[in-house]
Enzyme design. Structure first.
Site, PDB file in Angstrom:
ATOM      1  N   MET A 135       0.830  -1.202   0.000  1.00  0.00           N
ATOM      2  CA  MET A 135       0.000   0.000   0.000  1.00  0.00           C
ATOM      3  C   MET A 135       0.868   1.258   0.000  1.00  0.00           C
ATOM      4  SD  MET A 135      -3.103   1.106   2.599  1.00  0.00           S
ATOM      5  CE  MET A 135      -4.011  -0.421   2.350  1.00  0.00           C
TER       6      MET A 135
ATOM      7  N   TRP B 151       2.378   1.638  -3.389  1.00  0.00           N
ATOM      8  CA  TRP B 151       1.364   2.077  -4.351  1.00  0.00           C
ATOM      9  C   TRP B 151       1.214   3.596  -4.338  1.00  0.00           C
ATOM     10  CZ3 TRP B 151      -3.502   4.215  -2.810  1.00  0.00           C
ATOM     11  CH2 TRP B 151      -4.291   4.564  -3.902  1.00  0.00           C
ATOM     12  N   HIS B 152       1.283   4.213  -3.165  1.00  0.00           N
ATOM     13  CA  HIS B 152       1.194   5.662  -3.108  1.00  0.00           C
ATOM     14  C   HIS B 152       2.365   6.321  -3.825  1.00  0.00           C
ATOM     15  CE1 HIS B 152      -1.774   5.089   0.225  1.00  0.00           C
ATOM     16  NE2 HIS B 152      -2.264   6.192  -0.309  1.00  0.00           N
ATOM     17  N   GLY B 153       3.510   5.669  -3.820  1.00  0.00           N
ATOM     18  CA  GLY B 153       4.691   6.215  -4.488  1.00  0.00           C
ATOM     19  C   GLY B 153       5.934   5.512  -3.985  1.00  0.00           C
TER      20      GLY B 153
END
Length: 389
Positions: free
Chosen positions: A321, A324-326
């Site tokens: 997670m 996924w944000h960066g």
């Protein structure tokens, strides 16, 4: 044009959805018309960028071919290697979007909403593997409508195919649609309050002056503490406002898109927080990452201690997670921070059940909410990247 970013966008939606509302109040289906509206709005969103328009078209074709191909294959066979290959291929464009810029390379799938469309596609592939789609025909037109449903295309909430398909093919009665219309308009006005009033004021009147330009706070430490709490409030009102818009417009179109926030700042523990914050995303990761990993490890019996398996699953879940944000460090650390919080809470909860030193009453509930709120805000402080400046 950025979705829900200007009043012109809302004016356009209002004009285009007027026939939808009229048909709904007459108790008639507006499915075909709503599909045409989605095409028009998507053209408005992506039309100014030739690259973005080509990207979303190619990406959608790619995902539809994977979904339909695997659905046809699954009717007769069920090979694990084929399933894993389909999931990897479905996720691959998103991975390229995240990784290639770090290598200084261009990519073709860089458009607004690529993550959320990917999550929808992967969900269909996984549920096809589980045998939940065998009786469904998965019409191409409805699949495209699901993947590119314009109210939620850029930032969610993430809907599920079977729930979405049921709404799309249902003709609501006059009374049922009146209720949807009321809830949708109420959600849209809540979005205006959150995003264009509260988030706007918090950002422009307070946050921009923190922590580097604080007029009345001379201590860098307290200036950063103020930034932590103010940023947390801004993040909630901005994102919850967007979600309220998406849910409200969906309701007008006869689709009961799931809620994304449920008063997350009154959570009594960190698990409760993730059942209230960005719920469609956290439930997606729970169902398709954490639960799959725990089931797989339990089946293989490589690690017999179920708590160890669960803890590894939490770190895997929140690491993904965070990535996924960066791929920046503060996003990765943010993910691992929440994994550590959940593992720590699990240990404390099991310990307290045995020793019963932290009773459950209204006073301990208030203290738990206060403690959880502060841990959450520190997590958002990490997420903001300010901690590493």
């Amino acid at each position: 044009m950025i979705p829900y970013g200007s009043f012109i966008f809302f004016f356009l939606i209002g004009i285009l959805l007027l026939p939808t509302i009229i048909l709904g109040l007459l108790g008639k289906s507006s499915k075909i018309y709503n599909m045409l509206v989605s095409i028009v709005i998507l053209a408005v969103i992506f039309g100014n960028s030739k690259t973005g328009a080509i990207s979303i078209i190619l990406f959608t074709i790619f995902q539809i071919v994977l979904i339909k191909g695997y659905h046809h294959y699954r009717k007769e066979r069920n090979n694990t290697v084929v399933f894993c290959t389909m999931v990897v291929l479905s996720i691959l464009p998103l991975v390229l979007v995240k990784v290639l810029p770090l290598l200084g390379l261009n990519h073709v799938f860089g458009f607004l909403g690529v993550s959320y469309i990917t999550f929808k596609s992967v969900q269909i592939v996984i549920e096809t593997r589980d045998g939940l789609m065998k009786k469904q025909t998965l019409p191409v037109g409805e699949l495209i409508y699901f993947l590119l449903f314009f109210p939620t295309v850029s930032s969610g909430p993430i809907d599920r195919w079977r729930r979405f398909e049921k709404d799309v093919n249902k003709t609501f009665s006059k009374e049922e649609y009146k209720e949807l219309l009321y809830l949708g308009i109420n959600s849209i006005f809540r979005g205006f309050l959150y995003k264009f009033i509260l988030a706007f004021l918090i950002y422009n009147k307070i946050l921009v002056y923190l922590p580097d330009h604080a007029t009345y706070i001379h201590s860098p430490f307290w200036s950063n503490v103020a930034y932590m709490y103010v940023y947390s409030l801004y993040l909630f009102f901005d994102f919850a406002g967007y979600s309220a818009f998406a849910i409200g417009v969906s309701y007008l179109m006869g689709v009961k898109t799931p809620e994304n926030f449920n008063m997350p700042f009154i959570s009594k523990n960190i698990k409760d927080f993730w059942n209230r914050w960005h719920m469609s995303l956290s439930f997606w990761f729970r169902d398709y990452v954490y639960m799959r990993f725990v089931f797989w490890m339990t089946k293989k019996k490589w690690i017999k201690n179920r708590y160890t398996v669960s803890n590894i699953g939490y770190f895997l879940l929140f690491f993904i997670m965070g990535v996924w944000h960066g791929l920046e460090w503060h996003f990765v650390i943010y993910g691992l921070y929440h994994a550590a919080l959940i593992v720590g809470y699990d240990f404390f909860d099991r310990w307290n059940r045995k020793h019963k030193l932290w009773p459950k009453n209204k006073w301990t509930h208030v203290v738990s909410v206060f403690i959880t709120f502060n841990f959450i805000c520190f997590g958002f402080y990490i997420f903001s990247g300010q901690l590493f400046k």
